[in-house]
Design a protein around this motif. Structure first.
Motif, PDB file in Angstrom:
ATOM      1  N   ASP A  52       0.609  -7.346  59.740  1.00  0.00           N
ATOM      2  CA  ASP A  52       0.705  -8.942  59.293  1.00  0.00           C
ATOM      3  C   ASP A  52       0.216  -8.649  57.861  1.00  0.00           C
ATOM      4  N   SER A  55       3.750  -7.345  55.901  1.00  0.00           N
ATOM      5  CA  SER A  55       4.469  -8.682  56.062  1.00  0.00           C
ATOM      6  C   SER A  55       4.116  -9.825  54.769  1.00  0.00           C
ATOM      7  N   THR A  56       2.871 -10.084  54.922  1.00  0.00           N
ATOM      8  CA  THR A  56       2.497 -10.930  54.063  1.00  0.00           C
ATOM      9  C   THR A  56       2.650 -10.459  52.447  1.00  0.00           C
ATOM     10  N   SER A  57       2.462  -8.920  52.393  1.00  0.00           N
ATOM     11  CA  SER A  57       2.449  -8.660  51.022  1.00  0.00           C
ATOM     12  C   SER A  57       4.226  -8.606  50.593  1.00  0.00           C
ATOM     13  N   VAL A  58       4.802  -8.146  51.577  1.00  0.00           N
ATOM     14  CA  VAL A  58       6.396  -8.218  51.299  1.00  0.00           C
ATOM     15  C   VAL A  58       6.940  -9.669  50.796  1.00  0.00           C
ATOM     16  N   THR A  59       6.465 -10.528  51.632  1.00  0.00           N
ATOM     17  CA  THR A  59       6.709 -11.785  51.346  1.00  0.00           C
ATOM     18  C   THR A  59       6.446 -12.359  49.906  1.00  0.00           C
ATOM     19  N   ALA A  60       5.247 -11.947  49.539  1.00  0.00           N
ATOM     20  CA  ALA A  60       4.857 -12.285  48.268  1.00  0.00           C
ATOM     21  C   ALA A  60       5.539 -11.701  46.984  1.00  0.00           C
ATOM     22  N   LYS A  62       8.675 -10.352  47.308  1.00  0.00           N
ATOM     23  CA  LYS A  62       9.764 -11.107  47.168  1.00  0.00           C
ATOM     24  C   LYS A  62       9.826 -12.318  46.280  1.00  0.00           C
ATOM     25  N   LEU A  63       8.847 -13.003  46.498  1.00  0.00           N
ATOM     26  CA  LEU A  63       8.740 -14.266  45.891  1.00  0.00           C
ATOM     27  C   LEU A  63       8.666 -13.885  44.415  1.00  0.00           C
ATOM     28  N   ARG A  66      11.970 -12.920  42.953  1.00  0.00           N
ATOM     29  CA  ARG A  66      12.948 -13.846  42.544  1.00  0.00           C
ATOM     30  C   ARG A  66      12.605 -14.731  41.612  1.00  0.00           C
TER      31      ARG A  66
END
Length: 129
Positions: A52, A55-60, A62-63, A66
């Motif tokens: 978890d 996953s949270t770190s990867v999402t952040a 990626k943002l 971008r």
């Protein structure tokens, strides 16, 4: 042992003597223990918690990536317009900003320079293989 102690269980509550009441109490106790074990297992599930967090770190990340790419595109478009309209001044400003960046934060420039030299040496050696 007193008469009260023999009627009461160890926890101070009256112990049921009826077999059906005993079964119901055992079922309640099992259900409570099951919930406790599940809660403890969820807390101890380090793999799931780590996944978890990753996953949270990867999402952040990626943002942020971008947003960084979008900012680079905007800066590149602006620099392109400036270069077309005022080529000499644009180059002078760019060189001045780069020199100031090297003075303010030399570490990234040293690392980047080292990587470029390493890449050049590897390319040079591969040319002789």
């Amino acid at each position: 042992m007193t008469a009260t102690e023999s009627k009461n269980g160890h926890n101070g509550h009256a112990s049921p003597t009826d077999p059906e009441a005993l079964r119901q109490e055992i079922a309640r106790t099992r259900a409570g223990l099951g919930e406790t074990v599940e809660a403890l297992a969820a807390k101890a599930d380090m793999k799931s918690r780590a996944q978890d967090a990753v996953s949270t770190s990867v999402t952040a990340a990626k943002l942020r990536m971008r947003e960084g790419v979008e900012q680079v595109a905007v800066n590149a478009a602006y620099a392109g317009r400036e270069l077309r309209t005022h080529p000499r001044q644009a180059v002078q400003r760019s060189l001045h900003r780069m020199v100031q960046s090297v003075r303010d934060r030399p570490a990234p420039w040293v690392v980047a320079s080292g990587l470029l030299i390493l890449a050049a040496l590897i390319g040079y050696r591969k040319g002789y293989e």
